[in-house]
Design a protein around this motif. Structure first.
Motif, short mmCIF file in Angstrom:
data_model
loop_
_atom_site.label_atom_id
_atom_site.label_comp_id
_atom_site.label_asym_id
_atom_site.label_seq_id
_atom_site.Cartn_x
_atom_site.Cartn_y
_atom_site.Cartn_z
N SER A 55 -7.86 0.29 0.41
CA SER A 55 -8.04 0.53 -1.29
C SER A 55 -5.77 0.78 -0.81
N TYR A 56 -5.40 0.50 -2.30
CA TYR A 56 -3.99 0.40 -2.70
C TYR A 56 -3.61 2.29 -3.38
N ILE A 57 -3.28 2.71 -2.60
CA ILE A 57 -2.80 4.19 -2.89
C ILE A 57 -1.20 4.37 -3.44
N ALA A 58 -0.06 3.86 -2.79
CA ALA A 58 1.60 3.96 -3.91
C ALA A 58 1.76 2.65 -3.02
N HIS A 59 3.42 2.53 -3.92
CA HIS A 59 4.38 1.65 -3.35
C HIS A 59 4.03 0.19 -2.07
N ALA A 60 4.08 1.46 -0.90
CA ALA A 60 3.67 0.32 0.20
C ALA A 60 2.12 0.67 1.52
N ASN A 71 -10.42 5.83 9.30
CA ASN A 71 -9.82 5.53 8.24
C ASN A 71 -8.09 5.14 8.46
N ALA A 72 -7.00 4.36 8.21
CA ALA A 72 -5.63 3.94 8.66
C ALA A 72 -4.81 3.92 7.59
N VAL A 73 -3.97 4.32 7.44
CA VAL A 73 -2.81 4.51 6.33
C VAL A 73 -1.64 4.41 6.39
N THR A 74 -1.12 3.09 6.04
CA THR A 74 0.53 2.34 6.17
C THR A 74 1.17 2.95 5.53
N PHE A 79 1.98 12.26 1.99
CA PHE A 79 0.79 12.26 0.91
C PHE A 79 0.67 10.74 -0.02
N ILE A 80 -0.98 11.61 0.31
CA ILE A 80 -1.75 9.90 -0.25
C ILE A 80 -2.18 10.80 -1.10
N GLY A 81 -2.84 11.63 -1.70
CA GLY A 81 -3.23 12.41 -3.33
C GLY A 81 -3.54 13.69 -2.93
N SER A 82 -4.25 13.58 -3.59
CA SER A 82 -4.74 15.31 -3.78
C SER A 82 -6.46 15.24 -2.74
N ALA A 83 -6.72 14.14 -2.42
CA ALA A 83 -8.20 13.84 -1.74
C ALA A 83 -8.10 14.91 -0.20
#
Length: 272
Positions: A55-60, A71-74, A79-83
């Protein structure tokens, strides 16, 4: 090669969900024809068997999800959102403040910076069973002028037999040794701003050498900069743009030739 790996996966379907299936990151293999192309699904849906959702969250920043629930976030900024979600793993680069945070949530089990002491870099090899996260260091332009050696990391996520690479804030064409350390990347996220990272001709040369089955553009500051990249690369690779922010990929549905898949950035929210 890939059809054989996929067949073996089907036969061994009873294996524990958290067990990581072997990848072929260090072996160059031809892409097998896709059986049905890339699946589209919401980030809260269950991840299908033998698959990974991106899933593309924002920017990079992207979230990589496994069937077993990792779940891994790059390029995590805090901040990834309100989830209501605490990632299991976050990776960061520090070329600019939009790629890292000095105050990640202490509840995150694994925080992986892409840099170490100035000029010394850092090495990661995080094995979580279902997912292996490793990095290949590259150089960046220093905020003080000159070059910070090993100041950036290309992170590679090995999961479900796939090799997923995030090029980070890449400032130069990798060396032969760095390409060899990366190995085969089935999916690659690449910065296409054409300025603060790399000139577009150089980035396109990198993507031609990688020959990843799925190329996801990121780090574009406007529709104009994204369109410029798409115009420049259409002569080399086909482009798919369906207006979605997530894709689900597996060894069985990779496209039969390198394809640019444009995702639209979208912060994560809890869906009812």
């Amino acid at each position: 090669m890939r059809w054989l790996i996929a067949a073996l996966m089907v036969i061994s379907g009873g294996a524990a969900a958290q067990e990581r299936r072997p990848s072929h990151c260090v072996a160059i293999a031809d892409a097998a024809p896709g059986i049905e192309y890339l699946h589209r699904a919401a980030w809260q849906d269950p991840v299908p068997e033998f698959s990974v959702r991106i899933s593309y969250i924002a920017h990079a920043s992207f979230m990589i999800q496994t069937r077993g629930g990792l779940n891994a976030v790059t390029d995590f900024t805090g901040f990834i959102g309100s989830a209501n979600l605490i990632p299991d793993v976050v990776t960061m680069n520090h070329a600019h403040g939009t790629h890292w945070t000095a105050h990640p949530d202490p509840a995150i089990p694994h925080v992986l910076p892409g840099w170490g002491e100035f000029g010394k870099g850092i090495d990661h090899h995080l094995d979580l069973g279902e997912m292996l996260v490793r990095n290949v260091s590259t150089d960046i332009r220093s905020v003080y002028g000159g070059v910070e050696e090993r100041g950036n990391s290309i992170f590679v996520f090995e999961v479900e037999g796939l090799c997923i690479g995030h090029l980070g804030h890449l400032h130069h064409v990798p060396s032969d040794e760095q390409f060899a350390a990366l190995g085969r990347l089935d999916v690659v996220m690449a910065a296409v701003d054409g300025g603060t990272t790399m000139p577009l001709p150089e980035m396109i040369a990198v993507l031609k050498r990688l020959k990843s089955s799925v190329i996801i553009p990121m780090h574009w500051f406007s529709q104009f900069s994204l369109d410029r990249f798409l115009v420049d690369i259409r002569d080399t690779f086909p482009v798919e743009r369906d207006g979605v922010s997530e894709i689900t990929v597996s060894l069985r549905n990779l496209p039969d030739r390198p394809t640019v898949v444009v995702l639209e950035p979208r912060y994560l929210i809890d869906l009812e």
